[in-house]
Design a protein around this motif. Sequence first.
Motif, short mmCIF file in Angstrom:
data_model
loop_
_atom_site.label_atom_id
_atom_site.label_comp_id
_atom_site.label_asym_id
_atom_site.label_seq_id
_atom_site.Cartn_x
_atom_site.Cartn_y
_atom_site.Cartn_z
N LEU A 115 -6.30 -4.02 0.21
CA LEU A 115 -5.74 -4.23 1.55
C LEU A 115 -6.84 -4.17 2.60
N ARG A 116 -7.80 -3.28 2.44
CA ARG A 116 -8.92 -3.20 3.38
C ARG A 116 -9.67 -4.53 3.43
N GLU A 117 -9.91 -5.12 2.27
CA GLU A 117 -10.59 -6.42 2.23
C GLU A 117 -9.76 -7.48 2.92
N HIS A 118 -8.44 -7.43 2.75
CA HIS A 118 -7.57 -8.40 3.40
C HIS A 118 -7.59 -8.21 4.92
N LEU A 119 -7.59 -6.97 5.37
CA LEU A 119 -7.68 -6.70 6.81
C LEU A 119 -9.00 -7.22 7.38
N GLU A 120 -10.08 -7.04 6.65
CA GLU A 120 -11.36 -7.55 7.10
C GLU A 120 -11.33 -9.07 7.22
N TYR A 121 -10.67 -9.72 6.28
CA TYR A 121 -10.50 -11.17 6.33
C TYR A 121 -9.76 -11.58 7.60
N LEU A 122 -8.81 -10.76 8.04
CA LEU A 122 -8.05 -11.03 9.25
C LEU A 122 -8.79 -10.59 10.52
N GLY A 123 -9.98 -9.99 10.37
CA GLY A 123 -10.78 -9.60 11.52
C GLY A 123 -10.66 -8.15 11.94
N CYS A 124 -10.02 -7.33 11.14
CA CYS A 124 -9.85 -5.90 11.45
C CYS A 124 -10.72 -5.10 10.50
N TYR A 125 -11.80 -4.54 11.00
CA TYR A 125 -12.76 -3.84 10.14
C TYR A 125 -12.48 -2.34 10.11
N LEU A 126 -12.56 -1.77 8.94
CA LEU A 126 -12.26 -0.36 8.72
C LEU A 126 -13.51 0.36 8.23
N ALA A 127 -13.54 1.64 8.45
CA ALA A 127 -14.66 2.43 7.95
C ALA A 127 -14.61 2.51 6.42
N ASP A 128 -13.43 2.71 5.86
CA ASP A 128 -13.33 2.83 4.40
C ASP A 128 -11.86 2.87 3.99
N SER A 129 -11.66 2.78 2.70
CA SER A 129 -10.33 2.95 2.12
C SER A 129 -10.42 4.07 1.10
N TYR A 130 -9.30 4.70 0.82
CA TYR A 130 -9.32 5.92 0.03
C TYR A 130 -8.13 6.02 -0.93
N GLY A 131 -8.29 6.91 -1.88
CA GLY A 131 -7.16 7.46 -2.60
C GLY A 131 -6.57 8.52 -1.69
N ILE A 132 -5.37 8.98 -1.96
CA ILE A 132 -4.69 9.88 -1.04
C ILE A 132 -5.43 11.21 -0.84
N ARG A 133 -5.99 11.77 -1.88
CA ARG A 133 -6.71 13.06 -1.71
C ARG A 133 -7.95 12.89 -0.84
N ALA A 134 -8.71 11.80 -1.05
CA ALA A 134 -9.90 11.55 -0.23
C ALA A 134 -9.50 11.26 1.21
N ALA A 135 -8.37 10.56 1.42
CA ALA A 135 -7.88 10.30 2.77
C ALA A 135 -7.51 11.61 3.46
#
Length: 74
Positions: free
Chosen positions: A43-63
């Motif tokens: 999903l992070r990669e898809h958001l980047e494709y749409l122009g929304c850049y994120l710091a990172d994506s996580y598993g729930i414990r890391a989040a």
Amino acid sequence: MGHLRGAVNIDRHSPGLDDRLRLLNPADSYVVYCNGGHRAGQLREHLEYLGCYLADSYGIRAAQMATGLPIVTD
């Protein structure tokens, strides 16, 4: 397993996903997570494709560790 308190659940297979994601402000920061992290990465990669850049994506414990938010199971 639960979710982080205050999280908004967006199913990556829901109809109209792109329209919903385009409502996000691309200048804001978002944490994307799932149980293990794999789907969140997709999903992070898809958001980047749409122009929304994120710091990172996580598993729930890391989040949880990254945000300091508790996991709730309500």
